[in-house]
Design an enzyme around this catalytic site. Structure first.
Site, PDB file in Angstrom:
ATOM      1  N   CYS A  52       0.827  -1.205   0.000  1.00  0.00           N
ATOM      2  CA  CYS A  52       0.000   0.000   0.000  1.00  0.00           C
ATOM      3  C   CYS A  52       0.868   1.264   0.000  1.00  0.00           C
ATOM      4  O   CYS A  52       2.030   1.244   0.430  1.00  0.00           O
ATOM      5  CB  CYS A  52      -0.878   0.038   1.244  1.00  0.00           C
ATOM      6  N   GLU A  54       0.664   3.842   1.927  1.00  0.00           N
ATOM      7  CA  GLU A  54       1.050   4.292   3.269  1.00  0.00           C
ATOM      8  C   GLU A  54       2.330   3.604   3.723  1.00  0.00           C
ATOM      9  O   GLU A  54       3.245   4.229   4.271  1.00  0.00           O
ATOM     10  CB  GLU A  54      -0.061   3.986   4.282  1.00  0.00           C
TER      11      GLU A  54
HETATM   12  N1  THU Z   1      -4.377   0.364  -1.024  1.00  0.00           N
HETATM   13  C1  THU Z   1      -3.505   1.282  -0.518  1.00  0.00           C
HETATM   14  O1  THU Z   1      -2.519   1.638  -1.157  1.00  0.00           O
HETATM   15  N2  THU Z   1      -3.773   1.789   0.705  1.00  0.00           N
HETATM   16  C2  THU Z   1      -4.830   1.429   1.479  1.00  0.00           C
HETATM   17  O2  THU Z   1      -4.896   1.789   2.642  1.00  0.00           O
HETATM   18  C3  THU Z   1      -5.918   0.653   0.871  1.00  0.00           C
HETATM   19  C4  THU Z   1      -5.541  -0.123  -0.329  1.00  0.00           C
HETATM   20  C5  THU Z   1      -4.091  -0.207  -2.349  1.00  0.00           C
HETATM   21  C6  THU Z   1      -3.736  -1.663  -2.341  1.00  0.00           C
HETATM   22  C7  THU Z   1      -4.120  -2.079  -3.727  1.00  0.00           C
HETATM   23  O3  THU Z   1      -3.046  -1.787  -4.604  1.00  0.00           O
HETATM   24  C8  THU Z   1      -5.278  -1.166  -4.087  1.00  0.00           C
HETATM   25  O4  THU Z   1      -5.238  -0.086  -3.168  1.00  0.00           O
HETATM   26  C9  THU Z   1      -6.634  -1.835  -4.018  1.00  0.00           C
HETATM   27  O5  THU Z   1      -6.832  -2.477  -2.811  1.00  0.00           O
END
Ligand code: THU
Length: 129
Positions: A52, A54
């Site tokens: 992710c 973050e």
């Molecule tokens: N994702 C993030 O980058 N941060 C989050 O807190 C929620 C989900 C990303 C992971 C994945 O690449 C996409 O969003 C869909 O879940």
């Protein structure tokens, strides 16, 4: 108010590698030293290896030697909250900090790590603090 951090998060979002979900996420983490670390989500054909935005920002900042953080901004299309895994990592590395969630139109929602992860499991539960 946090216009620089918001801009960095929105710019980082444009660099997301989200081939599979097409859900682009950007993050910007400010350290107490005044530096800003960007992050974006990076997906993989082996889906579970995705990281992710973050955690990309947090790990990059830690790798650069930062230890103390004062604000996190997360930019998405619709201003959603961080996933559960990221909430746990934010708590571990940042403690209770302000978090701004921003959508594509620039609308912000203000929250905190403790609001996102109440009764968090952490170092205190291991008797470390
Ligand atoms: N994702 C993030 O980058 N941060 C989050 O807190 C929620 C989900 C990303 C992971 C994945 O690449 C996409 O969003 C869909 O879940």
């Amino acid at each position: 108010m946090h216009s620089k951090l918001i801009q960095v998060a929105q710019d980082a979002r444009k660099r997301a590698y989200a081939t599979y979900s097409n859900f682009h996420v950007g993050a910007a983490l400010e350290s107490s030293s005044g530096k800003i670390y960007p992050g974006c989500n990076i997906e993989n054909a082996s889906y579970s290896l995705t990281i992710c935005a973050e955690r990309t920002a947090l790990f990059s900042a830690i790798a650069a030697g930062e230890k103390d953080f004062i604000h996190l901004v997360v930019a998405t299309e619709n201003g959603v909250s961080p996933c559960g895994a990221c909430r746990q990592v934010i708590w571990e590395l940042c403690g209770d900090i302000p978090i701004t969630l921003v959508d594509e139109s620039g609308t912000c929602t203000e929250t905190t790590s403790s609001e996102l992860l109440p009764r968090a499991f952490g170092q205190k539960d291991l008797g470390l603090t």
